[in-house]
Design a protein around this motif. Structure first.
Motif, PDB file in Angstrom:
ATOM      1  N   ARG A  83       0.829  -1.214   0.000  1.00  0.00           N
ATOM      2  CA  ARG A  83       0.000   0.000   0.000  1.00  0.00           C
ATOM      3  C   ARG A  83       0.856   1.254   0.000  1.00  0.00           C
ATOM      4  N   SER A  84       1.972   1.221   0.672  1.00  0.00           N
ATOM      5  CA  SER A  84       2.874   2.368   0.671  1.00  0.00           C
ATOM      6  C   SER A  84       3.418   2.618  -0.731  1.00  0.00           C
ATOM      7  N   ALA A  85       3.786   1.544  -1.427  1.00  0.00           N
ATOM      8  CA  ALA A  85       4.272   1.692  -2.803  1.00  0.00           C
ATOM      9  C   ALA A  85       3.160   2.206  -3.707  1.00  0.00           C
ATOM     10  N   GLN A  86       1.937   1.721  -3.490  1.00  0.00           N
ATOM     11  CA  GLN A  86       0.808   2.182  -4.296  1.00  0.00           C
ATOM     12  C   GLN A  86       0.523   3.663  -4.029  1.00  0.00           C
ATOM     13  N   ILE A  87       0.605   4.082  -2.785  1.00  0.00           N
ATOM     14  CA  ILE A  87       0.389   5.491  -2.441  1.00  0.00           C
ATOM     15  C   ILE A  87       1.447   6.366  -3.097  1.00  0.00           C
ATOM     16  N   ALA A  88       2.698   5.936  -3.040  1.00  0.00           N
ATOM     17  CA  ALA A  88       3.772   6.713  -3.667  1.00  0.00           C
ATOM     18  C   ALA A  88       3.550   6.816  -5.171  1.00  0.00           C
ATOM     19  N   ARG A  89       3.125   5.714  -5.801  1.00  0.00           N
ATOM     20  CA  ARG A  89       2.864   5.735  -7.243  1.00  0.00           C
ATOM     21  C   ARG A  89       1.719   6.675  -7.577  1.00  0.00           C
ATOM     22  N   LEU A  90       0.645   6.612  -6.793  1.00  0.00           N
ATOM     23  CA  LEU A  90      -0.513   7.474  -7.053  1.00  0.00           C
ATOM     24  C   LEU A  90      -0.200   8.945  -6.797  1.00  0.00           C
ATOM     25  N   GLU A  91       0.596   9.228  -5.765  1.00  0.00           N
ATOM     26  CA  GLU A  91       0.985  10.621  -5.514  1.00  0.00           C
ATOM     27  C   GLU A  91       1.833  11.163  -6.651  1.00  0.00           C
ATOM     28  N   GLY A  92       2.719  10.338  -7.192  1.00  0.00           N
ATOM     29  CA  GLY A  92       3.513  10.756  -8.349  1.00  0.00           C
ATOM     30  C   GLY A  92       2.634  11.010  -9.561  1.00  0.00           C
ATOM     31  N   GLU A  93       1.635  10.148  -9.748  1.00  0.00           N
ATOM     32  CA  GLU A  93       0.729  10.316 -10.881  1.00  0.00           C
ATOM     33  C   GLU A  93      -0.097  11.597 -10.734  1.00  0.00           C
ATOM     34  N   VAL A  94      -0.563  11.877  -9.516  1.00  0.00           N
ATOM     35  CA  VAL A  94      -1.328  13.110  -9.280  1.00  0.00           C
ATOM     36  C   VAL A  94      -0.449  14.328  -9.521  1.00  0.00           C
ATOM     37  N   GLY A  95       0.786  14.290  -9.061  1.00  0.00           N
ATOM     38  CA  GLY A  95       1.704  15.399  -9.314  1.00  0.00           C
ATOM     39  C   GLY A  95       1.946  15.611 -10.796  1.00  0.00           C
ATOM     40  N   HIS A  96       2.113  14.515 -11.511  1.00  0.00           N
ATOM     41  CA  HIS A  96       2.317  14.605 -12.964  1.00  0.00           C
ATOM     42  C   HIS A  96       1.083  15.197 -13.643  1.00  0.00           C
ATOM     43  N   LEU A  97      -0.111  14.755 -13.239  1.00  0.00           N
ATOM     44  CA  LEU A  97      -1.341  15.293 -13.827  1.00  0.00           C
ATOM     45  C   LEU A  97      -1.522  16.771 -13.507  1.00  0.00           C
ATOM     46  N   ARG A  98      -1.162  17.163 -12.297  1.00  0.00           N
ATOM     47  CA  ARG A  98      -1.253  18.584 -11.937  1.00  0.00           C
ATOM     48  C   ARG A  98      -0.329  19.416 -12.817  1.00  0.00           C
ATOM     49  N   ASP A  99       0.879  18.945 -12.996  1.00  0.00           N
ATOM     50  CA  ASP A  99       1.828  19.678 -13.849  1.00  0.00           C
ATOM     51  C   ASP A  99       1.335  19.744 -15.291  1.00  0.00           C
ATOM     52  N   ARG A 100       0.809  18.639 -15.785  1.00  0.00           N
ATOM     53  CA  ARG A 100       0.373  18.589 -17.179  1.00  0.00           C
ATOM     54  C   ARG A 100      -0.858  19.467 -17.413  1.00  0.00           C
ATOM     55  N   HIS A 101      -1.793  19.470 -16.490  1.00  0.00           N
ATOM     56  CA  HIS A 101      -3.014  20.239 -16.693  1.00  0.00           C
ATOM     57  C   HIS A 101      -2.866  21.698 -16.285  1.00  0.00           C
ATOM     58  N   ALA A 102      -1.887  22.047 -15.507  1.00  0.00           N
ATOM     59  CA  ALA A 102      -1.676  23.441 -15.121  1.00  0.00           C
ATOM     60  C   ALA A 102      -0.977  24.209 -16.236  1.00  0.00           C
ATOM     61  N   ALA A 103      -0.194  23.544 -17.030  1.00  0.00           N
ATOM     62  CA  ALA A 103       0.537  24.202 -18.116  1.00  0.00           C
ATOM     63  C   ALA A 103      -0.376  24.340 -19.334  1.00  0.00           C
ATOM     64  N   PRO A 104      -0.182  25.382 -20.140  1.00  0.00           N
ATOM     65  CA  PRO A 104      -0.987  25.522 -21.358  1.00  0.00           C
ATOM     66  C   PRO A 104      -0.714  24.367 -22.318  1.00  0.00           C
ATOM     67  N   ARG A 105      -1.706  24.085 -23.171  1.00  0.00           N
ATOM     68  CA  ARG A 105      -1.593  22.940 -24.067  1.00  0.00           C
ATOM     69  C   ARG A 105      -0.637  23.193 -25.228  1.00  0.00           C
ATOM     70  N   ASP A 106      -0.623  24.405 -25.748  1.00  0.00           N
ATOM     71  CA  ASP A 106       0.340  24.715 -26.801  1.00  0.00           C
ATOM     72  C   ASP A 106       0.693  26.199 -26.730  1.00  0.00           C
ATOM     73  N   GLU A 107       1.615  26.612 -27.538  1.00  0.00           N
ATOM     74  CA  GLU A 107       2.143  27.986 -27.461  1.00  0.00           C
ATOM     75  C   GLU A 107       1.104  29.023 -27.853  1.00  0.00           C
ATOM     76  N   VAL A 108       0.256  28.733 -28.819  1.00  0.00           N
ATOM     77  CA  VAL A 108      -0.762  29.698 -29.256  1.00  0.00           C
ATOM     78  C   VAL A 108      -1.741  29.967 -28.125  1.00  0.00           C
ATOM     79  N   VAL A 109      -2.186  28.924 -27.455  1.00  0.00           N
ATOM     80  CA  VAL A 109      -3.108  29.100 -26.333  1.00  0.00           C
ATOM     81  C   VAL A 109      -2.417  29.875 -25.227  1.00  0.00           C
ATOM     82  N   ALA A 110      -1.129  29.629 -25.014  1.00  0.00           N
ATOM     83  CA  ALA A 110      -0.397  30.351 -23.987  1.00  0.00           C
ATOM     84  C   ALA A 110      -0.340  31.838 -24.315  1.00  0.00           C
TER      85      ALA A 110
END
Length: 134
Positions: A83-110
């Motif tokens: 469960r600890s390994a699963q929590i670490a994996r899920l926290e990494g995935e959430v961090g990755h999703l936050r980074d991906r969705h917080a950044a603009p999708r392409d330069e024109v939109v930015a």
């Protein structure tokens, strides 16, 4: 708390010394019942003070209980690791999703999403924070 621990250790030491002094007689411990050891060759008995037999038996019982509990709780520790390994994996995935969705999708939109700076010398329209109309 430290005082209570020291008091407990002192009382335990006094109790152990009292048991040792009361049981100083020498006893013979045999590994096999009545003369069975002679068929295996050698002397399979030992003479020890009784208090030493008591203390060794107590220590071996504590060790057996420790090993028993360690083995009994092995599945709990394994599940906690998983469960600890699963929590670490899920926290990494959430961090990755936050980074991906917080950044603009392409330069024109930015470029379109960045607010324009107001022109020098213009004042916002009354009652709003928008720049004055042209």
């Amino acid at each position: 708390m430290r005082f209570i621990r020291l008091l407990f250790l002192a009382l335990l030491a006094i109790l152990l010394v009292a048991v040792a002094l009361a049981n100083r007689d020498v006893v013979t411990l045999s590994a096999f019942p009545a003369n069975f050891g002679q068929y295996l060759g050698g002397d399979w008995s030992i003479s020890l003070p009784l208090f030493l037999v008591i203390f060794v038996a107590f220590a071996l019982g504590m060790l057996a209980g420790l090993v028993w509990e360690y083995l009994r709780e092995a599945h709990i520790r394994r599940e906690a690791r998983q469960r600890s390994a699963q929590i670490a994996r899920l926290e990494g995935e959430v961090g990755h999703l936050r980074d991906r969705h917080a950044a603009p999708r392409d330069e024109v939109v930015a470029i379109l999403d960045t607010p324009r700076a107001p022109k020098a010398g213009t004042t916002p329209a009354a009652g709003s924070t928008l720049p004055a109309p042209r």
